[in-house]
Write a protein that holds these residues in place. Structure first.
Motif, mmCIF file in Angstrom:
data_model
loop_
_atom_site.group_PDB
_atom_site.id
_atom_site.type_symbol
_atom_site.label_atom_id
_atom_site.label_comp_id
_atom_site.label_asym_id
_atom_site.label_seq_id
_atom_site.Cartn_x
_atom_site.Cartn_y
_atom_site.Cartn_z
ATOM 1 N N THR A 35 -21.576 9.971 29.787
ATOM 2 C CA THR A 35 -22.747 10.848 29.808
ATOM 3 C C THR A 35 -23.095 11.132 31.268
ATOM 4 O O THR A 35 -22.248 11.007 32.140
ATOM 5 C CB THR A 35 -23.926 10.178 29.077
ATOM 6 O OG1 THR A 35 -24.227 8.968 29.772
ATOM 7 C CG2 THR A 35 -23.589 9.894 27.629
ATOM 8 N N GLY A 36 -24.343 11.505 31.545
ATOM 9 C CA GLY A 36 -24.750 11.832 32.910
ATOM 10 C C GLY A 36 -24.530 13.302 33.176
ATOM 11 O O GLY A 36 -23.980 14.034 32.357
ATOM 12 N N SER A 37 -24.966 13.730 34.375
ATOM 13 C CA SER A 37 -24.882 15.159 34.696
ATOM 14 C C SER A 37 -23.449 15.600 34.989
ATOM 15 O O SER A 37 -23.065 16.745 34.728
ATOM 16 C CB SER A 37 -25.794 15.479 35.882
ATOM 17 O OG SER A 37 -25.461 14.634 36.960
ATOM 18 N N THR A 38 -22.634 14.681 35.521
ATOM 19 C CA THR A 38 -21.310 15.079 36.020
ATOM 20 C C THR A 38 -20.388 15.689 34.963
ATOM 21 O O THR A 38 -19.767 16.728 35.226
ATOM 22 C CB THR A 38 -20.624 13.872 36.686
ATOM 23 O OG1 THR A 38 -21.517 13.328 37.661
ATOM 24 C CG2 THR A 38 -19.327 14.270 37.346
ATOM 25 N N ASP A 62 -21.140 3.784 27.234
ATOM 26 C CA ASP A 62 -22.342 2.954 27.295
ATOM 27 C C ASP A 62 -23.503 3.562 26.521
ATOM 28 O O ASP A 62 -23.449 4.714 26.077
ATOM 29 C CB ASP A 62 -22.726 2.703 28.766
ATOM 30 C CG ASP A 62 -22.629 3.952 29.642
ATOM 31 O OD1 ASP A 62 -22.608 5.070 29.101
ATOM 32 O OD2 ASP A 62 -22.564 3.803 30.864
ATOM 33 N N GLY A 123 -17.969 9.127 35.418
ATOM 34 C CA GLY A 123 -18.764 9.570 36.561
ATOM 35 C C GLY A 123 -18.827 8.401 37.536
ATOM 36 O O GLY A 123 -18.249 7.338 37.293
ATOM 37 N N LEU A 124 -19.535 8.598 38.644
ATOM 38 C CA LEU A 124 -19.597 7.566 39.687
ATOM 39 C C LEU A 124 -21.040 7.391 40.125
ATOM 40 O O LEU A 124 -21.720 8.377 40.451
ATOM 41 C CB LEU A 124 -18.729 8.021 40.875
ATOM 42 C CG LEU A 124 -18.644 7.120 42.086
ATOM 43 C CD1 LEU A 124 -17.938 5.798 41.756
ATOM 44 C CD2 LEU A 124 -17.894 7.826 43.214
ATOM 45 N N HIS A 129 -21.056 2.302 40.885
ATOM 46 C CA HIS A 129 -20.900 1.817 39.516
ATOM 47 C C HIS A 129 -20.072 2.778 38.672
ATOM 48 O O HIS A 129 -20.051 3.982 38.907
ATOM 49 C CB HIS A 129 -22.260 1.494 38.866
ATOM 50 C CG HIS A 129 -23.115 2.647 38.469
ATOM 51 N ND1 HIS A 129 -24.479 2.688 38.707
ATOM 52 C CD2 HIS A 129 -22.846 3.811 37.828
ATOM 53 C CE1 HIS A 129 -24.989 3.804 38.226
ATOM 54 N NE2 HIS A 129 -24.016 4.510 37.689
ATOM 55 N N GLY A 131 -19.382 3.296 34.367
ATOM 56 C CA GLY A 131 -20.131 2.836 33.212
ATOM 57 C C GLY A 131 -21.449 2.309 33.760
ATOM 58 O O GLY A 131 -21.999 2.849 34.730
ATOM 59 N N LYS A 193 -22.816 11.244 46.632
ATOM 60 C CA LYS A 193 -21.691 10.445 46.130
ATOM 61 C C LYS A 193 -20.621 10.206 47.204
ATOM 62 O O LYS A 193 -19.639 9.516 46.950
ATOM 63 C CB LYS A 193 -21.042 11.146 44.923
ATOM 64 C CG LYS A 193 -21.969 11.430 43.740
ATOM 65 C CD LYS A 193 -22.374 10.179 43.001
ATOM 66 C CE LYS A 193 -23.386 10.435 41.902
ATOM 67 N NZ LYS A 193 -22.852 11.040 40.701
HETATM 68 C C1 F6R Z 1 -22.615 7.496 32.102
HETATM 69 C C2 F6R Z 1 -22.260 6.399 33.009
HETATM 70 C C3 F6R Z 1 -22.662 6.384 34.450
HETATM 71 C C4 F6R Z 1 -22.637 7.751 35.132
HETATM 72 C C5 F6R Z 1 -23.025 7.640 36.603
HETATM 73 C C6 F6R Z 1 -23.083 9.008 37.278
HETATM 74 O O1 F6R Z 1 -22.125 7.268 30.792
HETATM 75 O O2 F6R Z 1 -21.655 5.483 32.555
HETATM 76 O O3 F6R Z 1 -21.804 5.505 35.139
HETATM 77 O O4 F6R Z 1 -21.357 8.291 35.005
HETATM 78 O O5 F6R Z 1 -24.271 7.007 36.715
HETATM 79 O O6 F6R Z 1 -24.143 9.735 36.709
HETATM 80 P P1 F6R Z 1 -24.329 11.287 37.028
HETATM 81 O O7 F6R Z 1 -23.151 11.988 36.445
HETATM 82 O O8 F6R Z 1 -25.600 11.677 36.306
HETATM 83 O O9 F6R Z 1 -24.395 11.431 38.510
#
Ligand code: F6R
Length: 233
Positions: A35-38, A62, A123-124, A129, A131, A193
């Motif tokens: 998930t997340g924006s990426t 997660d 994503g990162l 981190h 996940g 990032k």
């Molecule tokens: C999401 C996840 C997180 C995101 C990371 C980056 O399932 O496990 O590790 O990938 O926090 O988040 P964004 O993409 O919102 O910058």
């Protein structure tokens, strides 16, 4: 690691889609999702395409502990909105945030073992981190309950009406679970990032920088924009 630099998130969406399409054409049936924006721009290209995942399984990284899948900030809800409602899979697994920790983490790791992941998207985090595996998480960790760090709580607070509503715990695949995937696609955009991208690719492999473990994986593709790539030598 194969590094693909793209001009923006839209092009990253297309590049990420290409990795999914190629994996599917090569017989991949299990996709690890984030998930997340990426990943949103990748999911947007996938949902607009004619790729067919109806015989494939998805397994998300997660979920927040304590949020039901019907909660708008749950990762199950996010996945339904951005992908599953438009592009259904045969089965889509997301950890059950309402289930007991010991039972759910064991059940989830069994799902991963029974359905080996062909392609995992990541994503990162700004702190490296992957996940919800924060710095210091053992490289051999399996699916586990995580206590979120203050920096992750702060980063997530924008999605909740009140900072106190942000969950403090989550269930996450471990780093060992992620490393079982046959292929990994990590995507990172933006200057915030850049430090983590450089440390992941060029720094020492250390549990203090969870994503650095990917240097040990035989099949990793990284998609970055110029801002995220800025600190690579
Ligand atoms: C999401 C996840 C997180 C995101 C990371 C980056 O399932 O496990 O590790 O990938 O926090 O988040 P964004 O993409 O919102 O910058």
């Amino acid at each position: 690691m194969k590094i693909l630099q793209v001009s923006d998130q839209k092009m990253g969406g297309q590049a990420g889609y290409n990795v999914f399409a190629e994996a599917l054409a090569n017989g991949a049936t299990v996709f690890g999702l984030a998930t997340g924006s990426t990943p949103i721009s990748i999911y947007d290209v996938i949902t607009a395409s004619d790729l067919d995942f109806s015989n494939a399984v998805s397994i998300n990284l997660d979920e927040y502990k304590g949020l039901p899948g019907t909660h708008e900030q749950s990762y199950r809800y996010f996945m339904n909105e951005h992908l599953f409602n438009k592009k259904p899979f045969k089965e889509s697994y997301v950890p059950d945030g309402m289930a007991d920790a010991a039972t759910e983490t064991a059940r989830y790791e069994r799902i991963i073992n029974d359905n080996p992941i062909d392609l995992q998207i990541l994503g990162l985090g700004q702190n490296g981190h992957i996940g919800f595996n924060e710095p210091g998480t053992p490289f051999d960790s399996l699916t586990h309950e995580v206590t979120l760090t203050q920096s992750t709580i702060d980063a997530n607070a924008r999605f909740f009406a009140d900072e106190n509503d942000v969950p403090r715990y989550a269930y996450s695949m471990g780093i060992g679970s992620i490393m079982k995937a046959k292929q990994i696609l990590l995507v990172a955009y933006g200057e915030n990032k850049a430090d983590a991208v450089a440390a992941m690719i060029e720094g020492p492999v250390t549990e203090d920088m969870p994503a650095s473990v990917l240097q040990r994986h035989p099949n990793v593709t990284v998609i970055v924009d110029a801002a995220a790539a800025a600190k690579l030598t």
